[in-house]
Design a protein around this motif. Structure first.
Motif, short mmCIF file in Angstrom:
data_model
loop_
_atom_site.label_atom_id
_atom_site.label_comp_id
_atom_site.label_asym_id
_atom_site.label_seq_id
_atom_site.Cartn_x
_atom_site.Cartn_y
_atom_site.Cartn_z
N ASP A 167 0.99 -1.24 -0.11
CA ASP A 167 -0.01 0.04 0.20
C ASP A 167 0.78 1.18 0.28
O ASP A 167 1.89 0.97 0.50
CB ASP A 167 -1.05 -0.02 1.14
N PRO A 168 0.23 2.28 -0.39
CA PRO A 168 1.36 3.56 -0.47
C PRO A 168 1.92 3.86 0.76
O PRO A 168 3.24 4.25 0.55
CB PRO A 168 0.21 4.49 -0.72
N VAL A 169 1.47 3.61 1.94
CA VAL A 169 2.44 3.89 3.03
C VAL A 169 3.39 3.13 3.37
O VAL A 169 4.70 3.23 3.68
CB VAL A 169 1.25 4.30 4.43
N ALA A 170 3.22 1.80 3.07
CA ALA A 170 4.26 0.57 3.18
C ALA A 170 5.28 1.18 2.18
O ALA A 170 6.49 1.06 2.43
CB ALA A 170 3.46 -0.48 2.96
N ARG A 171 4.86 1.42 1.08
CA ARG A 171 5.78 1.76 0.14
C ARG A 171 6.72 3.02 0.46
O ARG A 171 7.95 2.95 0.31
CB ARG A 171 4.95 2.20 -1.32
N LEU A 172 6.14 4.15 0.97
CA LEU A 172 6.78 5.36 1.31
C LEU A 172 7.84 4.86 2.40
O LEU A 172 9.08 5.32 2.41
CB LEU A 172 5.67 6.30 1.91
N ASN A 173 7.54 3.97 3.41
CA ASN A 173 8.46 3.51 4.26
C ASN A 173 9.41 2.79 3.62
O ASN A 173 10.66 2.84 4.24
CB ASN A 173 7.71 2.56 5.42
N VAL A 174 9.26 1.77 2.67
CA VAL A 174 10.55 1.26 2.04
C VAL A 174 11.54 2.23 1.52
O VAL A 174 12.69 2.09 1.40
CB VAL A 174 10.08 0.26 0.96
N TRP A 175 10.96 3.18 0.66
CA TRP A 175 11.76 4.35 0.42
C TRP A 175 12.32 4.96 1.18
O TRP A 175 13.59 5.23 1.00
CB TRP A 175 10.74 5.53 -0.67
N LYS A 176 11.85 5.23 2.57
CA LYS A 176 12.48 5.88 3.48
C LYS A 176 13.81 5.20 3.97
O LYS A 176 14.86 5.62 4.19
CB LYS A 176 11.87 6.37 4.62
N VAL A 177 13.74 3.96 4.11
CA VAL A 177 14.37 2.89 4.56
C VAL A 177 15.74 2.76 3.52
O VAL A 177 17.03 3.08 3.72
CB VAL A 177 14.09 1.52 4.72
#
Ligand SMILES: Nc1ncnc2c1ncn2[C@@H]1O[C@H](COP(=O)(O)OP(=O)(O)OP(=O)(O)O)[C@@H](O)[C@H]1O
Ligand SMILES: [Mg+2]
Length: 266
Positions: A167-177
């Motif tokens: 989902d978009p939030v989970a994707r954003l968290n991967v990008w941040k990592v």
């Protein structure tokens, strides 16, 4: 120039079919480089050759300056790989999964503890370290898999569609990592994705593959200029160079808002 990956005229044939038809590109140290392209373009085949999982038909690959033909084992030490298929054991906890990899690497107890602790913190999984993977969300599993791939401190991290199905939030968290790892450790990242907003948010440069060839390469801005339309989006760039209409579902608006959010984070 200091390159982590150098690819020269790389080809892969399956019988008569040329899946990768002579591609040439370099990835600079510390860069995030994106491989884009429609299904069947040859992205995964390219990655399999770089990770030494599959021998090329012809052409050259250098990782950290080592020739893949002669130094396959050395190259594997420089590479962390997050494959498309899930690779964490669902019956173990997050901590146990990382410990398993650390033990395979024969790290000392002290090294194991230090690295696992560092990784769990960066991945934002410290609170979930003792929970079973089968209770993790898709995004948490993906982050853990990134952790498994970097325990040996690779110079290059290669990820094949790491955010598919998130989902978009989970994707954003991967990008941040990924961004944190790049900043803190100077990691070089090679990533494939079908999400244009992802490529635009995290990649310094992009190669668009089509039918085994590189149709265009450059920064997102350079690629937009190459289409001759100053207002082009990356979707337009993709269509221009692949003549391939992207499926534009209802999620586009959502993801473009997400892009604006991540720009605020950086
Ligand atoms: N082991 C194989 N034997 C025969 N053909 C193969 C093999 N692996 C891949 N191919 C073919 O090579 C082409 C490129 O496949 P590849 O998996 O590299 O594409 P891709 O760009 O990763 O696509 P996707 O976006 O769907 O993941 C496809 O036509 C595929 O069917
Ligand atoms: Mg693929």
């Amino acid at each position: 120039m200091n390159f982590s990956i150098e690819i020269k005229n790389l080809k892969k044939k399956f019988r008569d079919f040329e899946a990768v038809g002579g591609i040439t590109f370099n990835v600079e140290k510390g860069e995030v480089f994106g491989l884009l392209g429609p299904n069947g373009a040859g992205k995964t085949t390219t990655i399999r050759m770089i990770t030494t999982l599959m021998p090329p038909t012809s052409g050259e690959i250098f990782v950290a300056g080592y020739d893949a033909k002669k130094y396959g084992a050395t190259i594997r030490k420089y590479i962390g790989y997050v494959p498309q298929a899930l690779s964490a054991d669902s019956t173990l906890t997050g901590y146990e999964n990382l410990l398993f990899v650390a033990k395979l690497l024969r790290l000392s107890k002290k090294e194991r503890e230090e690295r696992i602790d560092y990784i769990l913190n960066i991945l934002n999984l410290k609170d979930a370290e003792n929970r079973l993977i089968k209770e993790y969300s898709g995004g948490m599993i993906r982050r853990l898999e990134i952790g498994q791939a970097i325990i040996h401190r690779p110079e290059v991290l290669i990820l094949d569609e790491p955010t598919v199905g998130l989902d978009p939030v989970a994707r954003l968290n991967v990008w941040k990592v990924l961004e944190t790892l790049r900043k803190e450790t100077g990691l070089t990242i090679l990533i494939t994705t079908h999400y244009m907003e992802e490529a635009e948010a995290i990649c310094g440069r992009i190669a668009i593959m089509n039918s085994g060839k590189i149709a265009a390469m450059g920064t997102p801005e350079e690629l937009k200029l190459k289409t001759g339309n100053p207002d082009a989006t990356l979707e337009d760039v993709f269509t221009f160079f692949t003549k391939n209409q992207l499926e534009s579902g209802g999620s586009y608006r959502e993801t473009s808002q997400l892009r604006k959010r991540i720009q605020r984070f950086s």
